[in-house]
Design an enzyme around this catalytic site. Sequence first.
Site, mmCIF file in Angstrom:
data_model
loop_
_atom_site.group_PDB
_atom_site.id
_atom_site.type_symbol
_atom_site.label_atom_id
_atom_site.label_comp_id
_atom_site.label_asym_id
_atom_site.label_seq_id
_atom_site.Cartn_x
_atom_site.Cartn_y
_atom_site.Cartn_z
ATOM 1 N N GLY A 593 0.816 -1.209 0.000
ATOM 2 C CA GLY A 593 0.000 0.000 0.000
ATOM 3 C C GLY A 593 0.852 1.264 0.000
ATOM 4 O O GLY A 593 1.934 1.304 -0.608
ATOM 5 N N SER A 594 0.419 2.278 0.736
ATOM 6 C CA SER A 594 1.032 3.610 0.686
ATOM 7 C C SER A 594 2.448 3.641 1.245
ATOM 8 O O SER A 594 3.214 4.561 0.947
ATOM 9 C CB SER A 594 0.166 4.609 1.438
ATOM 10 O OG SER A 594 -1.104 4.737 0.789
ATOM 11 N N THR A 595 2.817 2.641 2.061
ATOM 12 C CA THR A 595 4.202 2.644 2.536
ATOM 13 C C THR A 595 5.181 2.463 1.384
ATOM 14 O O THR A 595 6.375 2.758 1.511
ATOM 15 C CB THR A 595 4.414 1.500 3.547
ATOM 16 O OG1 THR A 595 4.012 0.266 2.960
ATOM 17 C CG2 THR A 595 3.599 1.751 4.800
ATOM 18 N N ASN A 596 4.675 2.032 0.241
ATOM 19 C CA ASN A 596 5.534 1.837 -0.926
ATOM 20 C C ASN A 596 5.760 3.149 -1.700
ATOM 21 O O ASN A 596 6.596 3.217 -2.613
ATOM 22 C CB ASN A 596 4.898 0.796 -1.855
ATOM 23 C CG ASN A 596 5.842 0.282 -2.922
ATOM 24 O OD1 ASN A 596 6.905 -0.251 -2.597
ATOM 25 N ND2 ASN A 596 5.477 0.458 -4.194
ATOM 26 N N LYS A 597 5.045 4.241 -1.332
ATOM 27 C CA LYS A 597 5.156 5.497 -2.077
ATOM 28 C C LYS A 597 6.524 6.136 -1.941
ATOM 29 O O LYS A 597 6.928 6.931 -2.789
ATOM 30 C CB LYS A 597 4.085 6.476 -1.603
ATOM 31 C CG LYS A 597 2.662 6.036 -1.986
ATOM 32 C CD LYS A 597 1.622 6.982 -1.429
ATOM 33 C CE LYS A 597 0.216 6.537 -1.824
ATOM 34 N NZ LYS A 597 -0.829 7.411 -1.255
#
Length: 878
Positions: A593-597
């Site tokens: 999810g957003s931790t990959n941004k």
Amino acid sequence: MRDSGGRGQGPGRGGGGAGSQGGPGAARRTPGGPGRAGRPGTGRAASPDDPFHLPFGDTPRSRGGSPADDDVPDDDPAPGGPRRPRPGQGRPRRGDDDLPAGGPHADERSRGRTSRRGGSRRGEDDLPAGGPHAEERSRGRAGQRDGEASPGGARGGSARGERFRRDESDHRRDAGPSRGRAGQRDTEARQGDAFRRRPSDTARRPPHDRSRGDGDARGRDDGSARRTQADNPVRRPRDEDAGRARPGEGPRAATRAGTDAGGRGGTRVRAGEGARRDPQDGARRRAGGGHGKSPPPPKPPLVLRLGSPKRRISIGLIAMTFILSIFAGRLIQMQGLDSKVYEAAATKQRLHVEKIPAKRGSITDVNGHNLALTVEARDISIDPSKIPAEVRQGVASLLARTLGRPVEEMAAKLARTDTRYQLLARGVAPPVADRLLKEPVPSLNATSTFRRVYPGGDLAGSLIGFVGDDKDGLTGIEQVKNTALAGTDGELQIETGRDLQRIPMTGSQRTPPVDGRDVRLTIDRDIQWAAQKAIGEQVESAGASSGTVIVMDVRTADVIAMANAPELDLANWREAPESHYLNRAAADVFEPGSTNKVITAAAALEAGVVDSDTVFHVKDNIQCYDRVLRDAHAHPPEDMTFAQAMAQSSNVATVMAARRVGSEGLYDMLKAFGFGTKPGGDMPGAGAGLLPHHDKWSGSQSCTIAYGQGVSVTALQMASVYQTIANGGVKVEPRIVAGTTAPDGTFTPAKPGKKTRVISTATAKEITAMLEDAVGAQGTGELAAIPGYRVAGKTGTANRYDAELGRYDGYTASFAGFTPADAPRLVVLSVLQNPKNGHYGGQIAAPVFKDVMTFALKSRKIPPTGSAASPARAGAEQ
């Protein structure tokens, strides 16, 4: 001698001689006279003193009956011939042929032959009166008279022979007992032949053999068949008329006929034999005609012929030699050719090797606290066949109560009476085993061994793992470092007997065991406990299916804590489900999810297509090929910088930045951060995640991967991404093992993790500033802020793919960050799978981060930096 009759005129001689009619011999031939009558063919009664008596039955004649009692009518004697003797009138005389060959009567036969050949005969005074020699005296007189036979007697005898040959239907008369010299010689010759030849030889002699003289010629017509019967050991019927004189024949002819019948035919005439002849004999002869052939001799009985003793001995010696040669050859083979082989086999049979188990090394935390250790224990076994059936249930209850096992299990093991060994329990504490051995339970044994003990229970259970019954590691660190932990078992070689009892006075060879090495982990026991406690409570509160927390040192990438919920209880790992055996922190994959941004931001900043101040006109949705992608919260279109977009975790702004980088550039950055690659450092159960090649990305996937959908990673991989950013862009291979300690106490540190620069220090600092904004008042991770510390982190909320259902179901909530932001020391990642009470990362995962990080900072005594916030964050707040 012929004229006077010689000694034949003496008293007591038979009537077969040729003496004058008025002499004493004639008087003795008269029936009823005072002299002894000639021996009739009817024979005398059997005497028990006669050694040659054959056991034939009595007949009327032998019992002294009248001639009328005989079954054959008597013929009237010829005029001038001898009168037929009456029963009981005189004692029949036995001839020389009645004496067996050899024995005590051989001399008598010899003397008879001498008298016949030399003309001298033994007088009656030479033999004792009575007894067996009385017959010898009678035979001597008959022989004398036979030698002086009158012409009339000879003619009578010749006429009788002619008549016998012409007409066999006439009944033969009993021949007189007196025998002439020729008849005596013929009788003796045939008697000797009977003793020297087998029964079958007589039957093969030609019926008209005249080689034996006159006596043989006279009786050859009928004597052949009788001779066959006499030579045969089986008793045959005697011809009772052989010695009977016919009318007109003299006594000498009767004597010759008797001699021929006795000698030629082989039938010895005894007293009573005439009366015992077959009543049908005369009728058969009359019916057969005067010149008919005699009936064929009976088949001789089968005689068992024994082989030659010499041949039997030779064959036996050959067989014994052959058998002994086999034994000798086998002996040479065993003691000569194959002696070494059998010696080795015998040594192996009596040589018993006992394994001396090595003590397994301990597993400790970074500070040396035991997480797993080996202690002395006992294996309890029993011989069920020695337990009586009536006490079996009571013994089962006692064992179950002492060992802490179910009664049914103990009863089932005691019921196995078909075996003499049944293991009841492994790794029993020595005090418990000693107490049990004191109980009155027969055939109970305790074997010294070791058992694995886990003092922390479920502390880092899935990370540490456990060992099996064979003392080998099965999961976790126990499996990965099994070689170092197990050590090398020793051996004790002893010579034992049949019952495995050691043979006294025999040598032994002992190879000492080499104990295993202690393994020191990078785990801090206290921080592990705090992380495990925090994630366990949050999983239970959020109703999540599982959760993971990883605490990592920024500088070394050492894993300080790796907690999973639910965790494996190592004290009862056999009862735990297999899903708990898995170290989810390193093996479970999920979409981040957003931790990959932060990876997309790093790729854009490194490519120079954007910076933190780049402004994007952001809507709440964006079209990506066939799909419409949206932000987590609806909002009107607005302008925001790239730093603001990262702080507010805008999906639309992130996709817009990723399009400037391109799929290939984004893919390369993901690979550089370790996606799709299995981490090293002896991490148990570590997975590589899932990163498809950019050529295989679909149209929408090139957009969703930018904000962490469509790619799968592990919690360890994602923690490594933030460690790389916190470490100024240098990625260090994470590790879990700090080193090993030898039995002598020597510590050998593990190799440090491999370092790789992924992004520049400037990019890393710029991303760090953006992450600080995400934890600020306007960011999504406000619940992760720690008072007094600058915290950098990022929330993550992603759709969760359920492999069992084969589709997306539920969410994955996560938060990753580090502190102090201006001088990072620790990285903490928290992940919850499929929570039911909330699903946003900032809502349920950020609090876990805060609790674990706060405890870790205090435990490591990491003070706050006291520096001010970054300019980027200050600008964002303004």
